[in-house]
Structure formats: structure tokens, C-alpha cells
Design a protein around this motif. Structure first.
Motif, short mmCIF file in Angstrom:
data_model
loop_
_atom_site.label_atom_id
_atom_site.label_comp_id
_atom_site.label_asym_id
_atom_site.label_seq_id
_atom_site.Cartn_x
_atom_site.Cartn_y
_atom_site.Cartn_z
N TYR A 141 -1.36 -0.57 -1.82
CA TYR A 141 -2.80 -0.68 -2.09
C TYR A 141 -3.43 -1.56 -1.02
CZ TYR A 141 -1.69 -5.29 -4.09
OH TYR A 141 -1.26 -6.58 -4.27
N MET A 142 -4.73 -1.56 -0.96
CA MET A 142 -5.48 -2.31 0.04
C MET A 142 -6.09 -3.56 -0.58
SD MET A 142 -5.11 -0.61 2.84
CE MET A 142 -6.35 -1.41 3.86
N ARG A 143 -6.00 -4.65 0.17
CA ARG A 143 -6.69 -5.88 -0.22
C ARG A 143 -7.12 -6.59 1.06
NH1 ARG A 143 -3.44 -10.25 -3.53
NH2 ARG A 143 -2.68 -10.75 -1.44
N ALA A 144 -8.40 -6.90 1.12
CA ALA A 144 -8.96 -7.53 2.32
C ALA A 144 -8.63 -6.72 3.58
CB ALA A 144 -8.45 -8.97 2.45
N LYS A 145 -8.76 -5.40 3.46
CA LYS A 145 -8.54 -4.46 4.56
C LYS A 145 -7.12 -4.51 5.10
CE LYS A 145 -13.38 -4.55 6.05
NZ LYS A 145 -14.31 -4.76 7.20
N LYS A 146 -6.19 -4.92 4.28
CA LYS A 146 -4.79 -4.96 4.68
C LYS A 146 -3.94 -4.33 3.60
CE LYS A 146 -1.03 -8.04 6.01
NZ LYS A 146 -0.57 -9.45 6.19
N GLN A 147 -2.94 -3.57 4.01
CA GLN A 147 -2.06 -2.93 3.04
C GLN A 147 -1.14 -3.96 2.37
OE1 GLN A 147 -0.04 0.29 5.11
NE2 GLN A 147 -1.46 1.77 4.19
N GLN A 148 -1.01 -3.82 1.06
CA GLN A 148 -0.12 -4.66 0.26
C GLN A 148 0.90 -3.74 -0.43
OE1 GLN A 148 -0.58 -8.04 0.23
NE2 GLN A 148 -2.41 -7.87 1.50
N TYR A 149 2.09 -4.29 -0.75
CA TYR A 149 3.16 -3.46 -1.30
C TYR A 149 3.77 -4.12 -2.54
CZ TYR A 149 2.83 -1.85 3.54
OH TYR A 149 2.37 -1.41 4.74
N ILE A 150 4.06 -3.28 -3.52
CA ILE A 150 4.85 -3.70 -4.68
C ILE A 150 6.00 -2.71 -4.81
CG2 ILE A 150 4.89 -4.15 -7.16
CD1 ILE A 150 1.91 -4.61 -7.08
N LEU A 151 7.21 -3.22 -4.90
CA LEU A 151 8.39 -2.37 -5.01
C LEU A 151 9.04 -2.60 -6.37
CD1 LEU A 151 10.19 -0.31 -3.57
CD2 LEU A 151 11.50 -2.22 -2.64
N TYR A 152 8.92 -1.61 -7.24
CA TYR A 152 9.49 -1.70 -8.58
C TYR A 152 10.91 -1.10 -8.58
CZ TYR A 152 4.77 -2.66 -10.36
OH TYR A 152 3.54 -3.20 -10.62
N MET A 153 11.85 -1.82 -9.16
CA MET A 153 13.23 -1.33 -9.32
C MET A 153 13.44 -1.03 -10.80
SD MET A 153 15.07 -4.21 -6.93
CE MET A 153 13.94 -5.49 -7.50
N TRP A 154 13.36 0.24 -11.17
CA TRP A 154 13.47 0.63 -12.59
C TRP A 154 14.92 0.99 -12.89
CZ3 TRP A 154 14.87 4.70 -15.75
CH2 TRP A 154 14.35 4.69 -17.06
N GLN A 155 15.47 0.35 -13.92
CA GLN A 155 16.87 0.54 -14.28
C GLN A 155 16.98 1.20 -15.66
OE1 GLN A 155 18.56 -3.37 -14.21
NE2 GLN A 155 18.11 -3.71 -12.04
N GLY A 156 17.53 2.39 -15.70
CA GLY A 156 17.76 3.07 -16.98
C GLY A 156 18.86 2.38 -17.77
N CYS A 157 18.76 2.43 -19.07
CA CYS A 157 19.72 1.70 -19.91
C CYS A 157 21.12 2.32 -19.87
CB CYS A 157 19.21 1.62 -21.35
SG CYS A 157 19.07 3.22 -22.19
N HIS A 158 21.23 3.57 -19.38
CA HIS A 158 22.54 4.21 -19.29
C HIS A 158 23.02 4.33 -17.84
CE1 HIS A 158 22.16 4.92 -23.47
NE2 HIS A 158 21.28 5.91 -23.38
#
Length: 791
Positions: free
Chosen positions: A431-448
Motif C-alpha cells: 500500500y502507499m503512504r506518504a507517496k512511498k510503498q509500504q509492505y506487510i507480509l502475513y505468514m498464515w499457518q494452517g492448523c494441520h
């Protein structure tokens, strides 16, 4: 020119996760990740845990042998760090041996207390170091502590577990009176030491203290180091943890003010406390019967009052002659911990609402404003984004990978939002904030998902993060614990399938009947989770989708709202293109119940229909397996926390449930009932002693109990597994003669080991007498040892 970050905090990260520093020459020195959980008794530490901004906790840990200078430096640095983080974290004071449950929960592989400290020239561990000889005494069940003790039989007792750590060989000795859970925890600790400190290159052996004769080779190693044991073992020592009910019997509120020019502490109320007693212009101390001390800082209190809050709490403890190990929490108005709120008869957030409506937003402590939630204003009002845990309106770019054969496989956008419990996924949000790209990296772990897949997911996350110069915010997401922004990314169309996998080439037949539980009121907070297709899975407060080959039903519970029904319709179009039939609770056709295997009781308690209960439910473990009956709270509980060896107490405020595990003993069951009554009688909020107490047995839980657990699985707790089976599953564990690579022992120990062999053993194993062996050159000795399987 921009103001530079204060030198002590230049390495402080506000990304989600754990950071640890030790105090050296009055400065914060980072502790490497592989040393997390290791604490020198002569040092002080600062621990910062960032859940998701602005949810932060700062702990400063005091070793029993640390100096007053180090303790003072830690307290000062914690206060400065709190100011650097805008006063948002909750501060905690921790003392060795009396750490809070929250602190212990950060170190899943438990705590190790090590002798020495920075002043003694000791350094934190490095990987692949084998020149070690130490004895660790392991105590505890849910959260284990391991303390370095004298390497001698005099340190042993019948109730604890001891790890004899010799670098490349670790021998676990289980006290005759230790229980199954303690043995398992100690075994996991031994594996963690092997993997984290020795790079996986160490052997582990287990000796049962009541059957030492079954492990003759391991006992030879132990005797080589400890000598022959003379006299009986010491009796089991009880843990020092006090009973919870004794801790809450007396709660008092004190006002801390400097309006008169001097700092004055004055008692103003006793339990039950009410929220209106707190004035934003002052600071307060809440004394929980000497077991814990809380400091509340009003947003309009003077700078001196706020800055001295921690030192005043320590001074308060001394003035009251409380133990130096008394836990301390310091928090700012608007950032109260759940434990603090529970001390009040009722607690309401200002502007409290469900979902994205009016919110009470706090940024800097001095400024508070009532605002209407508007996703377009998040960047202009970062304090609002923090309060709502929403960095933006989730309209950024999304890229998703699945872990397949431990590598990344990118998914087509058409499958975004479809997650399988048997898989792990990486979700990159840009996403963009203050004209700069920002990143969020989600690590989703299934219960099995397998442990290899979970490890690969973390490894690949680092690789992806590196591609973006380490700028991504990494968020670990466990199935069932998805944060709000993660849900918002999928616009109300997140579906979690219980079985199978989405991996190519892996096919599994789709169940003939599928049932999905839908929770959420809008596109920012909705998800559908597949649950067992049986009547007992229903809940009167939710929307459920029932899919078969012949029909598709949307079931509306009496307690669900119009918004929830609308989101149910949105999700149903993703699950299936079949024609939908709406079924209201109480008006189900016969084929509806037939598809679910027949009609059965389900969660229909209207008291669970509240959008938000006045108090969060709390779970306690009740056990006497340490030799003394205790109640220990379990934070952020889930179904997996129900221990079949114990009795668990679930407090839902209007009821008290006592869950009785299959292996709980009679004393625990009887004492738990008495403790439930005492728990109500001494509760700081003035609970009614007539509150219903309900006993339920494992495997026979009613829906009024299971309804408090997300996506309850009736089969999860039904299987019993023995300690021996767990040992086999872990692998690399020997209790016989498999650990015979005695050259892995430290040199003095290796020499002692050879001396422990009898003349007959020497003849049988090596084919020569002791004197002949000793005259041989070193290379020839090694050759004989290899042939005998000893080298």
C-alpha cells in the motif's frame, strides 16, 4: 534537520515480534535470537514484545544476583524506552523465579537461568558450541524454568527433572515422582537446546529415575561425571508459585498526585472498584493484595507523575514490605491491560462500538478525540489506525504464495481468500503512504500444516522480505487468530476449509456435506470457517452455510443481526453457485437435520448473543501435580490448552465451568470445586457467590461450554497419547545403549567414562585388558572404540 534517534534505541524495531537486550555498562546490548530464553542470574534484561502496533509490552527482568546499579539502569532505560514509544506500551517488572504468565508465554521453549553474567565475563551462547558441562534443574508444567545447579548428585531430588548437558550429549533424568507433562516439557527443552544451541548436532538420552537399571550405558555416563550416588535421593520440592485465590483477596486503589508540590500517595477505595474512580489528571496505584501492583497514568497527569510511575511502584512495594518479586505493571490511560480491567466491576471504553463506527482514538497520551471511523482518514490520523489495527482500507495490492514442497508457489488471484487448514501461505500486502510503498507480509499457518511447512513458511518470508530490503512488516497468523486487517484484505470473502489442501496434484474427495460458520458484520471483519457437519456445531448467534450435492441452506440463528445475514449471503456466493434457501432457526426442514446426522443440542444460550461481553472469559489450569494445588491462568486460550491431566476453570462471568480432564485425579477434582467457590468469594469485582458452577467432563462438553471456543473440534481432545509414544514421535531419543558415542563427551568425562568400565567390560567390548588398552597409541585406541561402537 531531523532529530536523530536516541543512541540507546537506534536498534529498537516496532515491527511485530520479540526483542531482548541485556544491560552492559548501563547500555542496552541486543541478545541474539538463538539465545532468547537464556537469562544470566547476574544480569538485568529488557524485553519488548510488539503484538501489532500500538499493542506493546516492555518487561525488565531482574536476575537474583544482579547489582543495584544494573537494576537502576534497567529501570531508567525502560522509562526512556517507554517515552520513545510515545507512552503506549504496558511496562512490567519481572523478577527471576516469579515471572508473569505473559512474560513466560513469549518463550515457548521455556526459560533457562544461567550462572554468572556480563560482569563475570560470561557471554550469550553461540551456535555449535560443545565445550559445555552443566546440570539444569527443570521445574514447571505449562511454562518450564531450567536453572543451572551444582553438577552433583546432591542437586537431584525425586520430583524434578534434570538435564546433564555435556555439549554433544544431553542426558535427561526424570525424577520418580515427575509427571507425564513435566517429562514432555523437559524433553522439548532438551530438543530446543540441541537444535538452537548446537545446530542439531547433539544426542539426547532419557533415564527414568525409577528404572535406572533399564539405561545402563546412560547411567555409566552420568556416574562418570557425578560419581557413584551415596544415600537416597532428596524428596520432591514443591513449586513456590502461590495459589491464585490467595492473591486476589484484597484490592485497594491509591491516588498518586503532586498537586501540593510534593508527591503524595493516598488510599481512596477498596474492592469492588469502579472505573469512575480514575481521574485523567492523576496517576493511581492498584494493589492486588501484594501479589501484583498496577500503575495507571492519566493522560493529563503531569510529566513528572508519569515519568516516576515505575519508581513509585517499586517504592510502594518496599514501603508495604511486599516481596521484591512482586509483579508490577505500568500503563497509560487508553492502553490498559486485560488483567487491570478485570479488577473493576465494569469497564467500558469511551466511544465503545463494534466494528468500524465511532471510536475513541488515542495517539500521544495528551491528545484524545472522538472521531467517526473513516478509512480514507487513516493516513491523516495514524492514532486512529493504531486504535483500529487498520493501516489503511485494505484496498492495496495483494500477492499470495502457498508453501509447496518447502518452496513458494504463486497463486492465481481467482483463488485468493480460499485457505486450507493443511497448508501454509504467504500474503504480501502493498500500500502507499506518504507517496512511498509500504509492505506487510502475513505468514498464515494452517492448523494441520506440518512442522516442516511452518518452518519453510518462516524461511521463505525472510527471503521475500529481503527482496524488499527488509522493509516488510512480518506478521505471523495462526489459523483462527486472523487480525482485522488480514480479514479486510479479502473483502468479507475469506473462507477457511478444514480438510485437504489446495496443492496441485494432491486430490481428495470433497465431503458430501459441508458446514461453514460465518462471523462478521461487514467486509472488514468477516470470515467463514468450516466446522464439523453436525448439529452440535450450530450456534444461535451466527450464520451457517450448509452445502450438500442436492441443496444449499443459509441458516440464520436468532441472535445474528441483519448485517451478519448480509455477509452470510456474500460468502455463500463464493462457497457455491447453487440456489440458496434461507432457513430461520426453529423453522428447519427435515432434510436439514438429516444432512447434519440428526437433530442434537447446540449452543442456544441467549447470554452469548451480546456483541461484546462485559468481561472477557478467562481460563485457569487447576493442578496438584507439583505437590501443591495451584490455579494458573492461561492467556489467549484455545481448545488446545485444555490439559487432560488437569481440571480447567473457565470463567465466563455469568457462569463458572469446571472442565475435568480424563486423567485428572480425584484430589484435583474435589479441590477445584472448593477453589471455584473461593475464586468467586475473593474476586476483586465483588462477584456473587451464587454464580452457577458447572462441571463438565472431557468428551461430554455441552454447547454452552464449547461456544466460548472458536471452531470447537469435538475429536481434538478425545485421543490419549502416552509419554512413550510422544518420545517415539520426537525421535533421536534413547533410553538404552544407543548413546554410546562417548568421544562426544568432554575430554575429562571421556577419560572418566573409560575408567568406569569394569575389567570384564573392557575385555568384552575392546578385546584387551585395561592396561593393554592404555599402552596403545591414540589412533589405535580410537580404532578399537569405533569397532566397539563407542566412538
Amino acid at each position: 534537520m531531523m532529530e536523530e534517534t536516541p543512541d540507546p534505541f537506534k536498534h529498537v524495531s516496532q515491527k511485530s515480534g520479540l526483542q531482548v537486550w541485556t544491560i552492559n555498562n548501563m547500555k542496552m546490548v541486543p541478545v541474539p535470537d538463538q539465545a532468547f530464553g537464556n537469562f544470566f542470574e547476574g544480569d538485568c534484561y529488557i524485553v519488548l514484545y510488539v503484538n501489532s502496533a500500538p499493542s506493546m509490552d516492555i518487561h525488565y527482568w531482574i536476575g537474583n544476583l544482579s547489582s543495584q546499579d544494573e537494576q537502576g539502569a534497567a529501570a531508567i532505560l525502560v522509562t526512556q524506552l517507554d517515552e520513545y514509544l510515545k507512552g503506549s506500551p504496558v511496562q512490567h517488572r519481572e523478577v527471576q523465579g516469579a515471572e508473569s504468565t505473559k512474560f513466560r508465554s513469549y518463550f515457548k521453549n521455556n526459560l533457562i537461568y544461567k550462572k554468572g553474567g556480563v560482569a563475570s565475563g560470561f557471554h550469550h551462547i553461540e551456535s555449535n558450541i560443545y565445550n559445555i558441562l552443566r546440570l539444569l534443574q527443570v521445574k514447571g508444567r505449562k511454562h518450564v524454568t531450567a536453572t543451572e545447579v551444582e553438577v552433583s548428585w546432591n542437586s537431584f531430588n525425586k520430583g524434578d527433572i534434570f538435564l546433564l548437558d555435556m555439549g554433544k550429549v544431553i542426558v535427561q533424568w526424570n525424577g520418580p515422582q515427575s509427571n507425564r507433562s513435566e517429562k514432555l516439557k523437559a524433553l522439548l527443552l532438551a530438543h530446543d537446546i540441541r537444535d538452537r544451541e548446537r545446530g542439531g548436532r547433539a544426542q539426547i538420552g532419557v533415564v527414568e529415575g525409577n528404572a535406572e537399571e533399564d539405561s545402563p550405558e546412560l547411567m555409566k555416563i552420568m556416574r562418570a561425571i557425578l560419581g557413584q550416588r551415596s544415600g537416597p535421593l532428596k524428596e520432591a520440592l514443591p513449586d513456590d508459585t502461590p495459589d491464585y485465590c490467595q492473591q486476589t483477596a484484597n484490592v485497594r486503589l491509591y491516588n498518586v498526585s503532586d498537586r501540593s508540590g510534593q508527591l503524595v500517595v493516598q488510599e481512596i477505595a477498596t474492592q469492588p472498584l469502579t472505573q469512575d474512580l480514575l481521574d485523567s489528571s492523576d496517576c493511581y496505584i492498584v494493589d492486588q493484595g501484594g501479589s501484583s501492583v498496577f500503575v495507571w497514568k492519566g493522560m493529563h497527569a503531569s510529566k513528572e507523575e508519569r515519568r516516576s510511575a515505575l519508581s513509585r511502584a517499586v517504592g510502594f512495594i518496599k514501603a508495604k514490605n511486599y516481596p521484591s518479586s512482586t509483579n508490577v505493571e505500568v500503563m497509560a490511560e487508553g492502553g490498559e491491560s486485560a488483567m487491570f480491567k478485570h479488577l473493576f466491576k465494569s469497564w467500558r471504553e469511551k466511544g465503545q462500538t463494534q466494528g468500524l463506527g465511532n471510536v475513541y482514538s488515542t495517539g500521544s497520551i495528551a491528545k484524545v478525540e472522538q472521531v467517526k471511523f473513516d478509512v480514507m482518514e487513516l493516513h491523516a490520523h495514524p492514532e486512529q489506525a493504531a486504535q483500529q489495527r487498520m493501516v489503511d482500507d485494505a484496498s492495496g495490492q495483494v500477492q499470495i504464495w502457498r508453501i509447496e514442497k518447502l518452496e513458494l508457489r504463486e497463486l492465481h488471484p481467482s483463488s485468493y481468500g480460499l485457505f486450507y487448514a493443511g497448508d501454509c501461505y504467504l500474503v504480501l500486502y502493498t500500500y502507499m503512504r506518504a507517496k512511498k510503498q509500504q509492505y506487510i507480509l502475513y505468514m498464515w499457518q494452517g492448523c494441520h500444516a506440518t512442522q516442516d511447512e511452518i518452518a519453510a513458511c518462516a524461511y521463505q518470508a525472510v527471503a521475500v522480505d529481503n527482496k524488499y530490503n527488509g522493509e516488510a512488516v512480518q506478521v505471523r497468523v495462526v489459523m483462527g487468530k486472523e487480525p482485522r486487517h488480514f480479514l479486510a484484505i479479502f473483502k468479507g470473502k475469506l473462507i477457511i476449509f478444514e480438510g485437504g489442501t489446495s496443492r496441485s496434484g494432491v486430490t481428495s474427495p470433497e465431503p458430501a456435506v459441508r458446514l461453514f460458520q460465518v462471523r462478521g458484520t461487514n467486509e472488514f471483519n468477516t470470515k467463514a470457517t468450516e466446522v464439523p457437519a453436525r448439529s452440535s456445531s450450530l450456534n444461535t448467534n451466527d450464520v451457517f452455510l450448509l452445502k450438500t450435492d442436492m441443496f444449499f441452506y443459509m441458516w440464520y440463528g436468532k441472535g445474528c443481526s441483519g448485517d451478519e445475514r448480509e455477509m452470510g449471503r456474500v460468502v455463500s456466493d463464493v462457497v457455491s453457485r447453487q440456489e440458496k434457501q434461507v432457513v430461520m432457526e426453529g423453522q428447519e426442514p427435515a432434510e436439514f437435520w438429516v444432512a447434519l446426522g440428526g437433530k442434537a443440542p447446540y449452543c442456544s444460550d441467549k447470554r452469548l448473543q451480546n456483541e461484546k461481553p462485559p468481561h472477557n472469559p478467562r481460563l485457569f489450569e487447576c493442578s496438584n501435580q507439583t505437590g501443591r494445588f495451584m490455579m494458573t491462568e492461561v492467556e489467549d486460550f484455545a481448545q488446545e490448552d485444555l490439559d487432560q491431566d488437569d481440571v480447567m476453570l473457565l470463567d465466563t462471568w455469568e457462569e463458572i465451568f469446571l472442565w475435568i480432564g480424563k486423567s485428572a485425579n480425584e484430589y484435583e477434582t474435589k479441590e477445584a470445586c472448593n477453589s471455584a467457590l473461593e475464586y468467586l468469594r475473593t474476586h476483586p469485582a465483588g462477584r456473587s457467590p451464587d454464580t452457577p458452577i458447572i462441571s463438565v467432563k472431557q468428551g461430554y462438553e455441552p454447547p454452552t461450554f464449547t461456544g466460548w471456543f472458536n471452531a470447537w473440534d469435538p475429536h481434538k481432545c478425545s485421543g490419549d497419547i502416552s509419554y512413550e509414544e510422544i518420545k517415539k514421535k520426537l525421535g533421536d531419543v534413547s533410553s538404552t545403549s544407543q548413546i554410546t558415542v562417548v568421544s562426544d563427551l568432554p575430554t575429562p568425562v571421556f577419560t572418566n567414562f573409560k575408567e568406569c568400565l569394569s575389567d570384564e567390560d573392557m575385555e568384552n567390548l575392546l578385546g584387551c585388558s585395561r592396561s593393554s588398552f592404555q599402552r596403545l597409541p591414540k589412533w589405535r585406541q580410537n580404532d578399537l572404540l569405533k569397532k566397539a561402537g563407542l566412538f
